[in-house]
Design an enzyme around this catalytic site. Structure first.
Site, PDB file in Angstrom:
ATOM      1  CG  HIS B  75      62.220  49.094  45.531  1.00  0.00           C
ATOM      2  ND1 HIS B  75      61.627  48.523  46.653  1.00  0.00           N
ATOM      3  CD2 HIS B  75      61.544  50.202  45.094  1.00  0.00           C
ATOM      4  CE1 HIS B  75      60.483  49.441  47.170  1.00  0.00           C
ATOM      5  NE2 HIS B  75      60.802  50.535  45.733  1.00  0.00           N
ATOM      6  CD  GLU B  78      62.804  53.794  43.365  1.00  0.00           C
ATOM      7  OE1 GLU B  78      61.909  54.461  43.584  1.00  0.00           O
ATOM      8  OE2 GLU B  78      62.760  52.623  42.943  1.00  0.00           O
ATOM      9  CG  HIS B  79      61.156  53.732  48.247  1.00  0.00           C
ATOM     10  ND1 HIS B  79      60.031  53.978  48.860  1.00  0.00           N
ATOM     11  CD2 HIS B  79      61.183  53.209  47.026  1.00  0.00           C
ATOM     12  CE1 HIS B  79      59.306  53.380  47.987  1.00  0.00           C
ATOM     13  NE2 HIS B  79      59.837  52.834  46.825  1.00  0.00           N
ATOM     14  CD  GLU B 155      56.488  49.870  46.233  1.00  0.00           C
ATOM     15  OE1 GLU B 155      57.048  50.499  47.207  1.00  0.00           O
ATOM     16  OE2 GLU B 155      57.235  50.401  45.169  1.00  0.00           O
TER      17      GLU B 155
END
Lengths: 507, 453
Positions: B75, B78-79, B155
């Site tokens: 993740h 991905e950012h 997040e």
């Protein structure tokens, strides 16, 4: 969109859990506070970018840029939109789309929570009760009826509008019975007592569930404070005191008055011809209660600015800042739409996203939204951040807004956004579902058939000064309302009223 | 209108309601498949209704590939894929795409990481070039990394730490998967997020972002010939690299009955029951997966299904009750039941659970009726047509199947496979899998129990 089931069922469902499993982990901004009332013009702009500091950014070194004419408006689908009014006064919007053997029907009524009067929750409950019984069928039989045809029923209520929709295959043996059942559900609901009790309990549970969600608390406080003594100020989901007062007779009256043909917009998109569309619309309009369009909601009175803090046991503080915006028919709509895109309405690259997330890492999501409604809807900015960063975040938001009102966007930002809106438009009419939504919106706000084209033309004609002046005209810094929900810490909020969130009366 | 983005996120877990195309309408949307020399697999579906196109690039890496200590790295990467390449400044490609009115986003799950753009067909080349660029020339600058990790912590606070039901589900999954990496949160444990380094990300990128480990799916107003040339032009020059082997996440067939009690800041108590079951990838008998899907449909395939009609309406024992099952994951899956007891009738979690067991036991003894099954099938068939309305949904279905190692052609066979399941087979999978030694149960209770009454 709760297909196949009562939307209330999901008020308190655990579906939210699954986000943990299947994260669309990037921007996926929370939409809990935004109103579906006025679908943002060309559908939802997703993550978009419009640099503030990086104004005159050169184009990236991509070879394909040489092959694409960026100033050429992208190709778009030809939309043959048609409009007529039935003798009963229902306004019909139709587009033929033969490619897929399916039909979308969407009925939009001015029957949202702004018609609740002294009984918050009445509009939501009436809408949710539509598919709980007709004269001949109970909820299970209605659901089984749709499901065995492969048809999907959809219902929802918001502040301005209430919606009932059907998606069906167009094969004759599917479409005819699906439409028949849909018409009965919308036009002749029987509001059975047993279902009322059950849905009321679900709504009460839904109210409790809201108490554990800081974003829901912030939103409720924001609307309450922004619209005191105005129909937009109450929670569409109701309050415990009002929900227990609602009886079948009130549901019936509400339905009779607001689910009338004269108060309805019928949008149809799918593989049927004009003649079929006319017949379908006529049948629905004949079946609905006969009556006129509801009178428009009046604009709210100006409010005092303020900062309300709600104490909540969490790591993050949720922030909502905003003020009254505009109605959907405001002549400044295009200018404010464009300004909002640049400021914080277009996700990545918008000024707020750059300032809050990209430069400072303060928040996962930050956005501004212009929510034009029948009366003046809100303009608001929302974000969440670790509790000790709230003061800094608020300062950045205020500064960004002040600067925007004073100086306006840059010429480069404006040009980018104009191009962006042209591109979004092509995407916003790609699916039948998107088009039926657009048609419902046109009809509900009584916009001309060529509205989408007119809007694009207006956008293209805007100057920097037009956008700045519209912002300055509508968003007086003196009128800003702030709501924060999160842990209370020492030095902050000295002059704000603080309350706790835990006193919702028990069901 | 607002739903495209959500649909990608949500379809993969729950009802993978394989909607795409009924047999009779298939010719409308010819689908092509080819593979570049460097191993990149490309699937193109033509849909000429509107002059738009969606491009999705799926990498076969997600949280279930992560070793302990590195949870959340897929993740985080991905950012960072938005933070620049040799030829693109951080955020620059996103700003360009958005200035064109394109939509773009990315998603990470247990099994895959995906990136997509939806835009005018005339602009597809820009998206492909940008995507090719970041497949092999990602910058991963240290300062951007430091800032982005703060965003990711926010997040996590938003989605999990401040969301008690999210937190409960995270804990539940950790117990429900005793052996499988599916017990790890996609977003990662906070202590792992805090110690990730940019070098960790570099290594992860090198290992997993190889053309042979990716699938490019393009759906929209395009033709095969032009796409083949365009893809070859932009992705062809990327050198082939070693493709990491895929080890399917496997679970113990019957670990033990497990029970968690969580006292959290929730307002309503809730019950979670998860049974360890196989997926299409791990079963020896594919019919079982279709039977489990139909079993879910009988329980919760609509408002007329058993849980809604009996538990929510009939006896009003539950405020909500639902069942879900994803049979298309890379590894062993869970059959999940969840519910909120109806407090206005004084129902507690034990009573709700007992009632759910009654439904399970009834299905073990007596197969569902033909009428019930027909209802589930009718919805599936209609879903195939409805699914064609959205180019994104079509691309997602193809991409999800391919990225977990299944063929996109399964969608074509879906109706036949469901049709072939006999009612008795549905009872058979209930008897085999919905048993106590496969069960993890969580009771999620408010912190302050007396307030609830």
């Amino acid at each position: 969109m709760a297909r196949f089931q009562s939307p209330l069922r999901w008020l308190v469902t655990l579906a939210a859990l699954l986000l943990v499993l299947a994260l669309a982990l990037r921007p996926s901004l929370e939409r809990s506070i935004s109103e579906p009332e006025a679908p943002a013009q060309p559908s939802t702009p997703e993550l978009t970018e419009a640099p503030s500091s990086i104004d005159e950014e050169p184009l990236p070194k991509l070879r394909s840029l040489a092959e694409v004419d960026l100033d050429q408006a992208p190709a778009r689908r030809q939309l043959d939109l048609q409009h007529w009014t039935t003798v009963q006064g229902a306004r019909v919007y139709f587009m033929r789309a033969d490619e897929l053997p399916m039909l979308d029907v969407r009925l939009t009524f001015a029957a949202g929570a702004s018609r609740d009067e002294h009984l918050p929750g009445l509009a939501t409950l009436t809408n949710a009760m539509l598919n709980e019984g007709t004269g001949e069928r109970d909820a299970g039989s209605i659901a089984a009826g749709f499901e065995q045809l492969g048809a999907e029923f959809e219902n929802s209520a918001h502040r301005d509008m209430a919606i009932a929709g059907l998606r069906s295959l167009t094969a004759e043996d599917k479409l005819t019975p699906a439409l028949e059942l849909f018409t009965a559900v919308v036009a002749r609901p029987s509001f059975p007592e047993e279902a009322l009790e059950r849905l009321r309990d679900q709504m009460l549970a839904g109210l409790r569930f809201r108490l554990q969600r800081p974003s829901a608390l912030a939103s409720e406080a924001f609307w309450t404070d922004l619209y005191p003594a105005h129909p937009y100020g109450t929670l569409p989901q109701g309050q415990a005191e009002s929900l227990v007062q609602i009886d079948r007779e009130q549901l019936r009256e509400f339905h009779q008055r607001y689910y009338s043909a004269g108060n309805a917009v019928i949008a149809l998109v799918g593989a049927i011809d004009r003649e079929q569309a006319e017949r379908i619309a006529r049948r629905i309009a004949e079946a609905l209660p006969q009556g006129r369009a509801a009178s428009p909601i009046a604009d709210p009175f100006p409010i005092e600015p303020g900062h309300r803090h709600i104490d909540f046991d969490s790591q993050q503080t949720h922030i909502l800042l905003g003020q009254h915006g505009i109605s959907r028919n405001d002549p400044d709509y295009a200018a404010l739409y464009v300004g909002n895109q640049i400021l914080g309405g277009s996700g990545f690259g918008s000024r707020l996203m750059e300032q809050i997330r990209e430069t400072r890492g303060l928040s996962y999501s930050v956005s501004s939204s212009l929510v034009p409604m029948q009366a003046k809807g809100p303009f608001m900015i929302s974000m969440q951040t670790r509790a000790d960063q709230v003061e800094l975040a608020l300062e950045v938001i205020h500064d960004s807004l002040d600067q925007f009102i004073e100086i306006g966007p840059s010429e480069a930002e404006l040009q980018r956004t104009k191009r962006q809106i042209m591109g979004e438009f092509a995407l916003s009419t790609a699916s039948n579902a998107a088009i039926v939504g657009q048609l419902g919106m046109l009809g509900f706000y009584d916009l001309p058939l060529n509205h989408l084209q007119l809007f694009l033309e207006r956008v293209q004609a805007l100057s920097v000064e037009d956008v700045r002046a519209a912002f300055a005209r509508h968003f007086d810094p003196e009128n800003r309302l702030v709501v924060t929900v999160g842990p209370t810490h020492n030095e902050a909020h000295t002059e704000t009223q603080t309350e706790t969130a835990e006193q919702e009366p028990d069901a | 209108m607002i739903m495209l983005r959500q649909s990608i996120a949500l379809t993969l877990v729950l009802v993978f309601s394989l909607g795409a195309w009924a047999q009779d309408s298939q010719p409308r949307q010819p689908t092509h498949e080819f593979t570049l020399d460097n191993g990149l697999k490309v699937i193109v579906r033509e849909d000429h209704r509107a002059p738009v196109v969606v491009s999705q690039l799926w990498y076969r890496v997600g949280s279930s590939h992560e070793p302990p200590g590195l949870t959340g790295i897929s993740h985080a990467l991905e950012h960072m894929m938005f933070k620049g390449t040799d030829n693109l400044a951080p955020g620059q490609a996103s700003r360009l795409l958005s200035s064109l009115g394109a939509q773009e986003n990315a998603f990470t799950s247990r099994d895959y990481t995906g990136y997509y753009q939806i835009l005018s067909r005339d602009q597809l080349a820009i998206a492909l070039e940008m995507e090719a660029e970041r497949m092999h020339r990602l910058s991963l600058p240290e300062d951007e990394f430091e800032r982005e990790m703060e965003v990711i912590k926010e997040e996590r606070r938003l989605r999990v730490d401040d969301n008690p039901n999210g937190l409960a589900f995270e804990r539940f999954l950790r117990q429900a998967y005793m052996a499988s990496p599916y017990g790890q949160p996609v977003i990662g444990w906070m202590h792992d997020i805090e110690r990730l380094t940019v070098d960790d990300l570099r290594a992860w990128y090198q290992t997993h972002y190889q053309p042979g480990n990716a699938i490019l799916v393009i759906v929209g107003d395009v033709r095969l010939a032009e796409i083949r040339a365009l893809v070859q032009q932009h992705f062809g020059p990327i050198p082939a690299g070693p493709v990491p082997p895929q080890k399917l996440p496997l679970e113990l067939p019957g670990g033990a009955e497990r029970q968690l009690t969580l006292n959290l800041n929730v307002q309503l108590p809730s019950l979670l029951m998860g049974f360890n079951v196989p997926s299409l990838n791990t079963t020896e008998q594919p019919w079982e997966i279709y039977a489990l899907r139909l079993l879910r449909g009988v329980l919760d395939g609509g408002y007329s299904a058993r849980l809604a009609s009996r538990l929510e309406r009939g006896e009003a024992i539950a405020t909500s009750a639902s069942a879900s099952y994803d049979g298309f994951s890379r590894g062993d899956s869970l059959f999940l039941l969840s519910g909120i007891p109806n407090q206005s009738r004084g129902v507690d979690l034990e009573q709700l659970e007992q009632r759910l067991w009654q439904e399970i036991e009834a299905l073990k003894l007596e197969p569902p009726s033909t009428e019930e099954l027909n209802r589930v099938k009718a919805q599936t068939i209609a879903g195939l047509v409805y699914g064609q309305d959205s180019i994104s949904q079509q691309a997602s279905q193809i991409g999800q199947l391919e990225s977990v190692g299944l063929s996109w052609r399964l969608v074509d066979e879906d109706i036949a496979a469901l049709e072939a399941v006999s009612p008795e087979q549905i009872s058979a999978v209930a008897r085999r899998y919905l048993v106590r030694e496969r069960l993890t149960r969580a009771h999620v209770l408010p912190n302050n129990p007396e307030e609830v009454r």
